[in-house]
Design an enzyme around this catalytic site. Sequence first.
Site, mmCIF file in Angstrom:
data_model
loop_
_atom_site.group_PDB
_atom_site.id
_atom_site.type_symbol
_atom_site.label_atom_id
_atom_site.label_comp_id
_atom_site.label_asym_id
_atom_site.label_seq_id
_atom_site.Cartn_x
_atom_site.Cartn_y
_atom_site.Cartn_z
ATOM 1 C CB SER A 40 10.386 -24.454 2.528
ATOM 2 O OG SER A 40 11.814 -24.308 1.903
ATOM 3 C CB THR A 58 4.717 -46.042 27.465
ATOM 4 O OG1 THR A 58 5.204 -47.193 26.875
ATOM 5 C CG2 THR A 58 3.464 -46.127 28.140
ATOM 6 C CG HIS A 59 9.210 -46.132 27.185
ATOM 7 N ND1 HIS A 59 10.330 -45.781 28.131
ATOM 8 C CD2 HIS A 59 8.560 -46.850 27.722
ATOM 9 C CE1 HIS A 59 10.068 -46.279 29.342
ATOM 10 N NE2 HIS A 59 8.852 -47.044 29.136
ATOM 11 C CG ASN A 77 7.959 -26.177 7.185
ATOM 12 O OD1 ASN A 77 8.217 -27.477 6.712
ATOM 13 N ND2 ASN A 77 8.661 -25.337 6.589
ATOM 14 C CE1 TYR A 119 7.956 0.324 42.879
ATOM 15 C CE2 TYR A 119 9.399 2.149 43.423
ATOM 16 C CZ TYR A 119 8.728 1.507 42.439
ATOM 17 O OH TYR A 119 8.946 1.459 41.240
ATOM 18 C CG ASN A 151 5.826 3.885 46.397
ATOM 19 O OD1 ASN A 151 6.148 3.942 45.162
ATOM 20 N ND2 ASN A 151 6.505 3.781 47.181
#
Length: 438
Positions: free
Chosen positions: A275, A153-154, A283, A315, A109
């Site tokens: 691919s 932003t957004h 990719n 333990y 332990n």
Amino acid sequence: MKLWGGRFKEEESKLMEDFNSSLSFDKELYKHDIKGSIAHVNMLAKCSILTNDEKDQIIKGLDSILKDINEGRLLIEGDYEDIHSFVEMNLISRIGEVGKKLHTARSRNDQVAVDLRIYAKEKALDVVEAIEELQQAIIKLGEENNVLMPGYTHLQRAQVVTFKYHIMAYYSMLQRDKKRMKNAIDIMDESPLGCCALAGTTYSTDRMFTAEELGFKKPVDNFMDGVSDRDFAIELIGDCSIVMMHLSRLSEELILWSSKEFDFIQISDAYSTGSSIMPQKKNPDAAELIRGKTGRVYGDLISLLTTMKGIPLAYNKDMQEDKERFFDAVNTVLSCLKVMTGMLSTLKVKGKNTLKAVKKGFLNATEAADYLVNKGMAFRDAHKVIGEIVLYSEENSKAIEDLNLDELKKFSSLFEEDVYSFIDYENTLSRGIKKEIR
Ligand code: ARG
């Protein structure tokens, strides 16, 4: 092959033996286990629990096991219960009777607890180093690409920034990640060796000695806590999760920027794949994999938190489940940091395209409103006037700076020739907070 059996009448079922065994994964701890054992026997000899000759024989045996594993002559396999049993039984078969004294005044332990802490400290430092390498790659990429680009932003173009400023935001995140890691190392820097099973030992051992020998600040205060605490692993997986969250945000941006829709960057062939069906494809798999592996590290965190939540002191075998989750989290974050460093070191930024996006985005609209405010208009009115100008420009496929003074004056008589330099992108950047960063 077991370290116990004296009190058992029947054989353990093969099913149970396999179910119970952790060797297939805790073999990752072999170096740390041997290091812990060497510190332990040094302490036993110092406290006159072993003779110097016994200590020397045991250390020689442990060293030879370490060397043989390192050099591939001894494979960690077989029907051992765990790495601790593997090392101890191999020691006994190499050096005979004296090997049986290694485990005096110790339990698996405190042994596993100290092994895992040694491993955790080592890996956390590796993570800090890998973060530093990534930070260097970020600085270099930023320095080489101090080009204008839209800030969002957004995910809508908002104000002009530079690629350098944008990428340096990740440098700051990583700076905090590093602090968190170092702080976690500081908190966990205590040795549980010597706590034994849960309540210490009748031998008069020296926990300070083993703590120092293994590079810990001090021994743990409470034995029951020492053998059953896995906070350090949870904390480090938590810190790894935050690093992964940062890497995942960056990956998402790289994926977007490398799409034809943005076309801001080119990820090198070395970190892309093709691919099997679409010949034109390139990719951004490295970035996607980092983003994907983030979920896996979060899973490791939730898994270990859940494992630990109902465990009474001290333990319990549930805690054997800590290792795979912990190893997975630290090794995943390390490989992701390395791949991200490689990807950023070979990345090309398309400055012409980022500038084009700035021009199309009316990114000086806020500054144009500020211009009118400087000439005496209230901001809310200026906001409205510039809004109308944006609409007009959009309908005529122009940028604000493309309108001539007569056109501008139709919206407000306050416009003068100096508006053009005021809303120039470079000039907007060099005013306000941005002057600190260019
Ligand atoms: N393989 C065990 C673990 O990882 C080692 C400790 C075993 N202790 C015990 N009392 N059975 O947790």
